[in-house]
Design a protein around this motif. Structure first.
Motif, mmCIF file in Angstrom:
data_model
loop_
_atom_site.group_PDB
_atom_site.id
_atom_site.type_symbol
_atom_site.label_atom_id
_atom_site.label_comp_id
_atom_site.label_asym_id
_atom_site.label_seq_id
_atom_site.Cartn_x
_atom_site.Cartn_y
_atom_site.Cartn_z
ATOM 1 N N LYS A 1 13.821 -55.469 30.880
ATOM 2 C CA LYS A 1 12.565 -55.886 30.264
ATOM 3 C C LYS A 1 11.539 -54.817 30.847
ATOM 4 O O LYS A 1 10.612 -54.552 29.729
ATOM 5 C CB LYS A 1 11.833 -57.236 30.956
ATOM 6 C CG LYS A 1 10.676 -57.657 30.189
ATOM 7 C CD LYS A 1 10.704 -58.120 28.984
ATOM 8 C CE LYS A 1 9.496 -58.786 28.312
ATOM 9 N NZ LYS A 1 9.537 -59.069 27.006
ATOM 10 N N ILE A 2 11.466 -54.168 31.713
ATOM 11 C CA ILE A 2 10.310 -53.125 32.088
ATOM 12 C C ILE A 2 10.981 -51.761 31.213
ATOM 13 O O ILE A 2 10.057 -51.244 30.504
ATOM 14 C CB ILE A 2 10.550 -52.658 33.641
ATOM 15 C CG1 ILE A 2 10.161 -53.984 34.243
ATOM 16 C CG2 ILE A 2 9.512 -51.879 34.005
ATOM 17 C CD1 ILE A 2 8.766 -54.652 34.308
ATOM 18 N N VAL A 3 12.090 -51.594 31.123
ATOM 19 C CA VAL A 3 12.545 -50.205 30.238
ATOM 20 C C VAL A 3 12.174 -50.561 28.893
ATOM 21 O O VAL A 3 11.649 -49.656 28.333
ATOM 22 C CB VAL A 3 14.277 -50.175 30.264
ATOM 23 C CG1 VAL A 3 14.539 -48.983 29.523
ATOM 24 C CG2 VAL A 3 14.344 -50.015 31.941
ATOM 25 N N SER A 4 12.391 -51.790 28.389
ATOM 26 C CA SER A 4 12.253 -52.020 27.013
ATOM 27 C C SER A 4 10.636 -51.944 26.702
ATOM 28 O O SER A 4 10.162 -51.115 25.577
ATOM 29 C CB SER A 4 12.490 -53.543 26.644
ATOM 30 O OG SER A 4 12.229 -53.913 25.199
ATOM 31 N N LEU B 1 9.515 -48.411 26.544
ATOM 32 C CA LEU B 1 10.358 -47.682 25.214
ATOM 33 C C LEU B 1 9.534 -48.243 23.911
ATOM 34 O O LEU B 1 9.615 -47.632 23.094
ATOM 35 C CB LEU B 1 11.543 -47.825 25.283
ATOM 36 C CG LEU B 1 12.611 -47.302 26.317
ATOM 37 C CD1 LEU B 1 13.927 -47.461 25.840
ATOM 38 C CD2 LEU B 1 12.520 -45.566 26.210
ATOM 39 N N GLY B 2 8.783 -49.388 23.931
ATOM 40 C CA GLY B 2 8.194 -49.895 23.043
ATOM 41 C C GLY B 2 9.220 -50.545 21.903
ATOM 42 O O GLY B 2 8.996 -50.729 20.741
ATOM 43 N N HIS B 3 10.164 -51.018 22.509
ATOM 44 C CA HIS B 3 11.355 -51.933 21.572
ATOM 45 C C HIS B 3 10.467 -53.341 21.395
ATOM 46 O O HIS B 3 9.768 -53.898 22.289
ATOM 47 C CB HIS B 3 12.608 -52.184 22.393
ATOM 48 C CG HIS B 3 13.424 -50.835 22.339
ATOM 49 N ND1 HIS B 3 14.497 -50.668 23.227
ATOM 50 C CD2 HIS B 3 13.257 -49.672 21.617
ATOM 51 C CE1 HIS B 3 14.989 -49.337 23.125
ATOM 52 N NE2 HIS B 3 14.342 -48.748 22.260
ATOM 53 N N SER C 1 16.603 -57.354 23.362
ATOM 54 C CA SER C 1 17.843 -57.113 22.811
ATOM 55 C C SER C 1 18.255 -55.827 22.299
ATOM 56 O O SER C 1 19.178 -55.420 22.162
ATOM 57 C CB SER C 1 18.051 -58.266 21.834
ATOM 58 O OG SER C 1 17.172 -58.322 20.888
ATOM 59 N N VAL C 2 17.137 -55.217 21.933
ATOM 60 C CA VAL C 2 17.065 -53.834 21.058
ATOM 61 C C VAL C 2 17.642 -52.916 22.123
ATOM 62 O O VAL C 2 18.533 -51.969 22.069
ATOM 63 C CB VAL C 2 15.873 -53.338 20.600
ATOM 64 C CG1 VAL C 2 15.884 -52.103 20.078
ATOM 65 C CG2 VAL C 2 15.566 -54.350 19.449
ATOM 66 N N TYR D 1 21.793 -49.416 24.679
ATOM 67 C CA TYR D 1 22.387 -48.829 25.948
ATOM 68 C C TYR D 1 23.600 -49.840 26.572
ATOM 69 O O TYR D 1 23.629 -49.764 27.606
ATOM 70 C CB TYR D 1 21.050 -48.648 26.993
ATOM 71 C CG TYR D 1 20.124 -47.742 26.456
ATOM 72 C CD1 TYR D 1 20.331 -46.391 26.347
ATOM 73 C CD2 TYR D 1 18.967 -48.100 26.030
ATOM 74 C CE1 TYR D 1 19.336 -45.453 25.900
ATOM 75 C CE2 TYR D 1 17.823 -47.439 25.492
ATOM 76 C CZ TYR D 1 18.079 -46.088 25.457
ATOM 77 O OH TYR D 1 17.129 -45.435 24.889
ATOM 78 N N SER D 2 24.272 -50.305 25.507
ATOM 79 C CA SER D 2 25.255 -51.215 25.843
ATOM 80 C C SER D 2 26.484 -50.498 26.561
ATOM 81 O O SER D 2 27.115 -50.997 27.324
ATOM 82 C CB SER D 2 25.760 -51.966 24.668
ATOM 83 O OG SER D 2 26.464 -50.985 23.894
ATOM 84 N N HIS D 3 26.651 -49.130 26.376
ATOM 85 C CA HIS D 3 27.487 -48.356 27.135
ATOM 86 C C HIS D 3 27.270 -48.430 28.551
ATOM 87 O O HIS D 3 28.217 -47.994 29.356
ATOM 88 C CB HIS D 3 27.456 -46.981 26.596
ATOM 89 C CG HIS D 3 26.214 -46.196 26.802
ATOM 90 N ND1 HIS D 3 24.954 -46.467 26.000
ATOM 91 C CD2 HIS D 3 25.877 -45.209 27.661
ATOM 92 C CE1 HIS D 3 24.094 -45.582 26.227
ATOM 93 N NE2 HIS D 3 24.712 -44.907 27.092
#
Length: 396
Positions: free
Chosen positions: A358-361, A364-366, A370-371, A376-378
């Protein structure tokens, strides 16, 4: 003008002509002054939406009714008699740019459309008559362009063509969109390349030595995960040193050699990013140096009050930034990456350090968490490994 060339009494092939009798109750009407009987019928619209009419007058009501019936039949059969004067795809696309794109899209979008039309679509397809354009011709165009452009670019061309041809139907130039029968290439997913912490530190050290003018924007990208357009558009009034935050209220983009300032809507909350301690030090140093330059050079220097600007005090061109990054990468002997991969590297390092998505999102401004997780699902295995290691230290 194109408009002068396009039409000589045209009735579109797909239009079922609706005949409206202008006289009362569907009958001819008598002119009280002359005593003559007349009728007026609507003969549909021309290719630019202008109404066309037929009007005739007669001595008797019977003559008027008979002539009116013939006129109605003529209008209904006109699809097989009347023809559009030839207009080429190139001429139509110019018309579409002026009458749709210029007034219904953002300036940057219009500039992009204009460039694609004049650089690619017109040279390849412009000579073909709009009425004779076929899906197979578009298919050949996509194939040819794939040898020069990415699949994503060709898909963009397809979307522009499809939109323009849909509008041509609405404007009654044509009766079907042949782009629907063409098959654009499938989009290829861009490979994400990221640097480790050690590689990023080496890159920053090298950039400081080899490209000092562009070093600050490269540094800021690694510390914030901001997009290139966001960094180019960052102004000093949006750097809040007391709260150690910067706010993204505008971006600057470039198309056809022109710059476009894109501000966020007033009803949207600007994205705020917490500064790292090292980035704060760099920005304070830049601000102090900038204020000295401004006193000496005056208001004409960096007139937009940008945080990052080139050696002449002007907007940093996206291509200049990319070239500077490539020079630093080559000098550091690192694997090649795009500027946007600095953003991916920023996110990857945080996620691998078990920072909450949530912090990373938010950084990044997503629009949704879920985006971030899909992008970064890998990293799922890596993050899950950290979680398991944590459990091993806590549970017996």
């Amino acid at each position: 003008m194109i408009l002068d060339k396009v039409l000589v009494a045209w009735c579109p092939a797909n239009l079922l002509m609706e005949v409206i009798i202008m006289a009362g109750a569907g009958y001819p009407k008598q002119d009280k002054k002359t005593g003559k009987w007349y009728f007026v019928i609507e003969a549909g619209k021309d290719s630019f939406g202008k109404r066309t009419r037929k009007k005739r007058s007669f001595n008797t009501k019977k003559e008027a009714k008979m002539a009116m019936a013939e006129a109605v039949l003529e209008v209904k059969n006109s699809r097989s008699i009347q023809k559009v004067v030839e207009i080429t795809v190139g001429e139509y696309l110019v018309y579409w740019l002026e009458n749709y794109a210029k007034t219904n899209t953002k300036p940057k979008t219009y500039a992009e459309y204009d460039k694609i039309v004049k650089t690619h679509l017109q040279p390849s397809l412009g000579h073909i008559t709009l009425q004779e354009l076929k899906s197979t011709q578009l298919q050949n165009y996509y194939k040819e362009k794939l040898s020069l452009l990415s699949a994503q670019s060709v898909i963009h061309h397809h979307r522009i063509l499809s939109k323009a041809l849909n509008d041509a139907i609405d404007w009654e130039f044509i009766d079907r969109n042949v782009a629907k029968g063409a098959k654009p290439p499938k989009p290829s997913k861009r490979e994400m390349n990221t640097y480790t912490v050690e590689q990023l530190n080496l890159l920053l050290k090298t950039a400081k030595e080899r490209t000092p003018v562009f070093y600050p924007i490269i540094y800021a990208a690694t510390h914030t995960g901001m997009r290139k357009s966001e960094l180019i558009g960052l102004t000093w009034k949006n750097v809040d040193f007391p709260t150690q935050r910067l706010y993204i209220r505008q971006t600057i983009t470039e198309a056809n050699g022109k710059y476009f300032f894109n501000t966020i809507p007033k009803n949207e909350k600007p994205r705020g990013i917490k500064l790292t301690a090292e980035l704060e030090k760099l920005l304070l140093s830049l601000k102090k140096e900038y204020e000295k330059q401004k006193k000496i050079l005056g208001d004409s220097f960096n007139p937009h009050d940008l945080v990052f600007f080139n050696s002449k005090g002007n907007i940093m061109a996206p291509s200049e930034i990319s070239r500077a990054l490539k020079r630093a990468i080559k000098a550091a002997n690192l694997p090649d990456i795009r500027f946007h991969d600095l953003r991916h590297s920023h996110a990857t390092i945080l996620l691998q350090a078990n920072v909450h998505p949530k912090i990373v999102s938010a950084r990044l401004g997503h629009s949704k968490i879920s985006v971030t997780m899909d992008t970064y699902s890998h990293l799922t295995d890596s993050i899950e490994g950290i979680a398991v290691d944590t459990l091993d230290t806590l549970l017996e």
